[in-house]
Design a protein around this motif. Structure first.
Motif, PDB file in Angstrom:
ATOM      1  N   LEU A  78       0.793  -1.325  -0.233  1.00  0.00           N
ATOM      2  CA  LEU A  78       0.117  -0.055   0.083  1.00  0.00           C
ATOM      3  C   LEU A  78       0.902   1.109   0.043  1.00  0.00           C
ATOM      4  N   GLN A  79       2.072   0.992   0.634  1.00  0.00           N
ATOM      5  CA  GLN A  79       2.926   2.238   0.742  1.00  0.00           C
ATOM      6  C   GLN A  79       3.372   2.480  -0.667  1.00  0.00           C
ATOM      7  N   GLU A  80       3.816   1.519  -1.464  1.00  0.00           N
ATOM      8  CA  GLU A  80       4.393   1.783  -2.563  1.00  0.00           C
ATOM      9  C   GLU A  80       3.256   2.223  -3.816  1.00  0.00           C
ATOM     10  N   LEU A  81       2.191   1.637  -3.600  1.00  0.00           N
ATOM     11  CA  LEU A  81       0.994   2.002  -4.578  1.00  0.00           C
ATOM     12  C   LEU A  81       0.733   3.431  -4.172  1.00  0.00           C
ATOM     13  N   ARG A  82       0.822   3.847  -2.972  1.00  0.00           N
ATOM     14  CA  ARG A  82       0.264   5.473  -2.524  1.00  0.00           C
ATOM     15  C   ARG A  82       1.247   6.386  -3.252  1.00  0.00           C
ATOM     16  N   ALA A  83       2.532   5.959  -3.436  1.00  0.00           N
ATOM     17  CA  ALA A  83       3.533   6.890  -3.891  1.00  0.00           C
ATOM     18  C   ALA A  83       3.231   6.605  -5.450  1.00  0.00           C
ATOM     19  N   GLN A  84       3.131   5.502  -5.961  1.00  0.00           N
ATOM     20  CA  GLN A  84       2.684   5.680  -7.534  1.00  0.00           C
ATOM     21  C   GLN A  84       1.167   6.282  -7.828  1.00  0.00           C
ATOM     22  N   TYR A  85       0.507   6.391  -7.080  1.00  0.00           N
ATOM     23  CA  TYR A  85      -0.799   7.000  -7.090  1.00  0.00           C
ATOM     24  C   TYR A  85      -0.652   8.506  -7.173  1.00  0.00           C
ATOM     25  N   ARG A  86       0.354   9.070  -6.366  1.00  0.00           N
ATOM     26  CA  ARG A  86       0.570  10.463  -6.397  1.00  0.00           C
ATOM     27  C   ARG A  86       1.171  10.889  -7.787  1.00  0.00           C
ATOM     28  N   GLN A  87       1.892   9.981  -8.205  1.00  0.00           N
ATOM     29  CA  GLN A  87       2.598  10.261  -9.657  1.00  0.00           C
ATOM     30  C   GLN A  87       1.611  10.279 -10.568  1.00  0.00           C
ATOM     31  N   SER A  88       0.668   9.147 -10.879  1.00  0.00           N
ATOM     32  CA  SER A  88      -0.288   8.960 -11.962  1.00  0.00           C
ATOM     33  C   SER A  88      -1.487   8.394 -11.417  1.00  0.00           C
TER      34      SER A  88
END
Ligand SMILES: [Zn+2]
Length: 189
Positions: A31-41
């Protein structure tokens, strides 16, 4: 790591991992990884994926509560305390929906039942004479266990009281006290 890989690894972990500690770590890390990716795209995240991830986050919370209950299980010194832990574990069943975790929960309940069998009963031990009489009256008036039909006893822990089947750990059935039962109990204090 690529977002699709992270999601695939998370879903596979939820479907196959039997170790709740490792699964909790995997969910939190993903979830931490995906939150970072969500912020980008954020456009890469369709609504059904977001719903799945929210469900995974709730699963991690349920695992956290499960681990707390497992700790309490090893601290139980009376049948009342053990049955209180059994109630907590049962209440998590719907939230620990992956099949591997359901099996893990069943195993924990079996072990708890084995550990509880030789423990002393504790209900009413700390009470004075008047309170004990009220407990006896309440117990004789209480409807029997809805699962096995045996009598129920007032089970008490530091956090409160509840009706539990007298045959615990054979039967895990329990229910909360009704309002008027609480007031009778309180009136004796
Ligand atoms: Zn019962």
């Amino acid at each position: 790591m690529d977002m699709q890989d992270t999601v695939a690894r998370l879903k596979q972990g939820i479907a196959t991992m039997a170790d709740e500690v490792k699964l909790q770590d995997l969910i939190l890390w993903s979830l931490q990884e995906l939150r970072a990716q969500y912020r980008q795209s954020s456009d890469l995240f369709p609504p059904d994926l977001i719903a799945d991830l929210q469900r995974a986050a709730r699963l991690a919370e349920a695992i956290h509560e499960f681990r707390d209950a497992v700790d309490d299980a090893s601290d139980a010194r009376t049948r009342d305390e053990a049955m209180d832990v059994a109630r907590q574990l049962e209440s998590l069943r719907a939230r620990l929906w992956p099949p591997m975790l359901a099996r893990r929960l069943d195993k924990e309940l079996r072990e708890l039942a084995e550990r509880a069998a030789p423990l002393p009963e504790a209900h009413t031990l700390k009470r004075g004479a008047i309170q004990r009489r009220i407990v006896v009256e309440l117990e004789s008036a209480a409807p029997p266990c809805t699962r096995c039909g045996k009598r129920v006893v007032l089970r008490e822990t530091a956090d409160g009281a509840f009706w539990g089947c007298s045959t615990f750990p054979r039967c895990f059935s329990s229910r909360p006290l009704k309002r008027d039962e609480w007031s009778s109990l309180e009136s004796a204090h």
